[in-house]
Motif scaffolding. Sequence first.
Motif, PDB file in Angstrom:
ATOM      1  N   VAL A 227      38.301  61.476  44.369  1.00 47.46           N
ATOM      2  CA  VAL A 227      36.662  62.202  44.776  1.00 47.46           C
ATOM      3  C   VAL A 227      37.095  63.561  43.471  1.00 47.46           C
ATOM      4  O   VAL A 227      35.970  63.771  42.492  1.00 47.46           O
ATOM      5  CB  VAL A 227      36.624  63.568  45.713  1.00 47.46           C
ATOM      6  N   LEU A 228      38.225  64.035  42.933  1.00 49.43           N
ATOM      7  CA  LEU A 228      37.899  65.379  42.320  1.00 49.43           C
ATOM      8  C   LEU A 228      37.234  64.469  40.489  1.00 49.43           C
ATOM      9  O   LEU A 228      37.338  65.286  39.523  1.00 49.43           O
ATOM     10  CB  LEU A 228      39.446  65.450  41.750  1.00 49.43           C
ATOM     11  N   GLU A 229      37.748  63.063  40.643  1.00 52.44           N
ATOM     12  CA  GLU A 229      37.315  62.210  39.561  1.00 52.44           C
ATOM     13  C   GLU A 229      36.287  62.041  39.311  1.00 52.44           C
ATOM     14  O   GLU A 229      35.307  62.126  38.145  1.00 52.44           O
ATOM     15  CB  GLU A 229      37.918  61.481  38.745  1.00 52.44           C
ATOM     16  N   HIS A 230      35.035  61.920  40.849  1.00 53.49           N
ATOM     17  CA  HIS A 230      33.753  62.376  40.105  1.00 53.49           C
ATOM     18  C   HIS A 230      33.503  63.898  39.707  1.00 53.49           C
ATOM     19  O   HIS A 230      31.986  64.426  39.173  1.00 53.49           O
ATOM     20  CB  HIS A 230      33.258  61.591  40.775  1.00 53.49           C
ATOM     21  N   VAL A 231      33.670  64.668  40.656  1.00 55.21           N
ATOM     22  CA  VAL A 231      33.448  65.618  40.102  1.00 55.21           C
ATOM     23  C   VAL A 231      33.818  66.329  38.721  1.00 55.21           C
ATOM     24  O   VAL A 231      32.685  66.839  37.785  1.00 55.21           O
ATOM     25  CB  VAL A 231      34.422  67.042  41.029  1.00 55.21           C
ATOM     26  N   SER A 236      27.965  65.706  41.837  1.00 61.18           N
ATOM     27  CA  SER A 236      27.019  66.841  42.827  1.00 61.18           C
ATOM     28  C   SER A 236      27.826  66.099  44.010  1.00 61.18           C
ATOM     29  O   SER A 236      28.326  64.832  44.026  1.00 61.18           O
ATOM     30  CB  SER A 236      25.854  66.700  43.358  1.00 61.18           C
ATOM     31  N   ASN A 237      27.814  66.925  45.071  1.00 63.96           N
ATOM     32  CA  ASN A 237      28.880  66.448  46.385  1.00 63.96           C
ATOM     33  C   ASN A 237      28.042  65.016  46.932  1.00 63.96           C
ATOM     34  O   ASN A 237      28.791  63.958  47.076  1.00 63.96           O
ATOM     35  CB  ASN A 237      28.923  67.192  47.319  1.00 63.96           C
ATOM     36  N   ASN A 238      26.722  65.087  46.932  1.00 61.52           N
ATOM     37  CA  ASN A 238      25.697  64.497  46.957  1.00 61.52           C
ATOM     38  C   ASN A 238      25.895  62.814  46.710  1.00 61.52           C
ATOM     39  O   ASN A 238      25.835  61.641  47.385  1.00 61.52           O
ATOM     40  CB  ASN A 238      24.397  64.531  47.785  1.00 61.52           C
ATOM     41  N   ASP A 239      25.885  63.087  45.053  1.00 59.30           N
ATOM     42  CA  ASP A 239      26.533  61.386  44.309  1.00 59.30           C
ATOM     43  C   ASP A 239      27.745  60.693  44.861  1.00 59.30           C
ATOM     44  O   ASP A 239      27.824  60.118  44.746  1.00 59.30           O
ATOM     45  CB  ASP A 239      25.777  62.206  43.345  1.00 59.30           C
ATOM     46  N   ILE A 240      28.649  62.570  44.534  1.00 63.28           N
ATOM     47  CA  ILE A 240      29.668  61.585  44.994  1.00 63.28           C
ATOM     48  C   ILE A 240      30.237  60.974  46.780  1.00 63.28           C
ATOM     49  O   ILE A 240      30.771  59.834  47.056  1.00 63.28           O
ATOM     50  CB  ILE A 240      31.205  63.086  45.164  1.00 63.28           C
ATOM     51  N   ALA A 241      29.384  62.026  47.755  1.00 63.73           N
ATOM     52  CA  ALA A 241      29.223  60.894  49.319  1.00 63.73           C
ATOM     53  C   ALA A 241      28.591  59.758  49.449  1.00 63.73           C
ATOM     54  O   ALA A 241      28.743  58.357  49.689  1.00 63.73           O
ATOM     55  CB  ALA A 241      28.706  62.227  50.098  1.00 63.73           C
ATOM     56  N   ALA A 242      27.510  59.869  48.794  1.00 57.46           N
ATOM     57  CA  ALA A 242      26.594  58.237  48.432  1.00 57.46           C
ATOM     58  C   ALA A 242      28.068  56.958  47.438  1.00 57.46           C
ATOM     59  O   ALA A 242      27.855  55.990  48.285  1.00 57.46           O
ATOM     60  CB  ALA A 242      25.600  58.454  47.350  1.00 57.46           C
ATOM     61  N   PRO A 248      28.494  64.529  52.934  1.00 56.50           N
ATOM     62  CA  PRO A 248      28.561  65.716  51.605  1.00 56.50           C
ATOM     63  C   PRO A 248      29.457  66.918  52.585  1.00 56.50           C
ATOM     64  O   PRO A 248      30.549  67.115  51.811  1.00 56.50           O
ATOM     65  CB  PRO A 248      27.341  66.159  51.792  1.00 56.50           C
ATOM     66  N   ASN A 249      30.083  66.906  53.631  1.00 56.64           N
ATOM     67  CA  ASN A 249      30.748  67.715  54.342  1.00 56.64           C
ATOM     68  C   ASN A 249      32.368  67.581  54.387  1.00 56.64           C
ATOM     69  O   ASN A 249      33.245  68.028  54.061  1.00 56.64           O
ATOM     70  CB  ASN A 249      30.434  68.213  55.587  1.00 56.64           C
ATOM     71  N   THR A 250      32.380  66.001  54.412  1.00 57.05           N
ATOM     72  CA  THR A 250      34.305  65.080  54.361  1.00 57.05           C
ATOM     73  C   THR A 250      34.167  65.513  52.537  1.00 57.05           C
ATOM     74  O   THR A 250      35.497  65.881  52.211  1.00 57.05           O
ATOM     75  CB  THR A 250      33.624  63.841  54.252  1.00 57.05           C
ATOM     76  N   VAL A 251      33.500  65.526  51.756  1.00 60.08           N
ATOM     77  CA  VAL A 251      33.374  65.655  50.053  1.00 60.08           C
ATOM     78  C   VAL A 251      33.958  67.435  49.894  1.00 60.08           C
ATOM     79  O   VAL A 251      34.861  67.252  49.015  1.00 60.08           O
ATOM     80  CB  VAL A 251      32.327  65.321  49.471  1.00 60.08           C
TER      81      VAL A 251
END
Length: 281
Positions: A227-231, A236-242, A248-251
């Motif tokens: 998750v942090l590498e994607h940040v 975005s949170n939505n992009d990471i979730a997908a 998104p709430n889990t992200v």
Amino acid sequence: MTGAAVRELDRMLPHRVHALRRECAVDLTFGGPLDAGGGSVTIRHLDGNLGQTLRHVRVRRGSGLGGKALAQRRPVVVRDYLSTPHIVHAYDHAVAPERVGAVLALPVRLDGDVAGLVYLARRDSLPLGDRTAARAAAAVRSLERDLAIELEVRRRLAEGSSAALRDTRALGDVLSELEAAIELVADQSARQRLHQVCEGLLNFVTGSGRPREPGARGPLSKREVEVLEHVAAGASNNDIAAELGLMPNTVKAYLRSVMRKLGAENRTHAVWLARTSRLID
């Protein structure tokens, strides 16, 4: 309704009853968990009460305002409790000394079933308006959500303990998911206590720190690193979730866990700290 759910709700209610009175600016709040058998609720927790007549009152399904809410599984409100003709007045002897007028009873639900009841009441002649009712409903939804999360955390802890006895590496994945779930709990004291339970489980099973799962770096789990590498890459949170197949709430929960572990003030600070410590590239 399981005994564990009822016991956990009973533990959570004192703080929530107190907070509900403050948040809704009412004179009296009280509530209790479902009794064994499911046909009644016993009032155990009160805030703003004048005496003790309501404590330990057993509200039976279909009887009184709370009994009606218990039977119908929905909030029920009256403007003047003692004079309303729409409820069974089986508990007037306990209610009258509190001198209440408007009363709202709300069921606390778990998986569609009622786990307990909470009430709020005024002693003046004013009704409980829509804004107060909305605040109360939101507080009960938060309680229901925290109750469900805490029970799930406990279930996963039990599963994780069994898995760890077979393979300590499996515990890392379980605890990573648990920590993300814990971060969704609204109540701060509950979050801290659950984190302590996780650490206690680790110490009991391993005798030391967290087992290093494949892909883990320092204090961060494999999923937290991902998750942090994607940040860090600007997602975005939505992009990471997908990308990771998460909600998104889990992200958000993973990021809160990362910031807690690293002592970061925000996500940008977390990326900087992780890069400085070489936890991410």
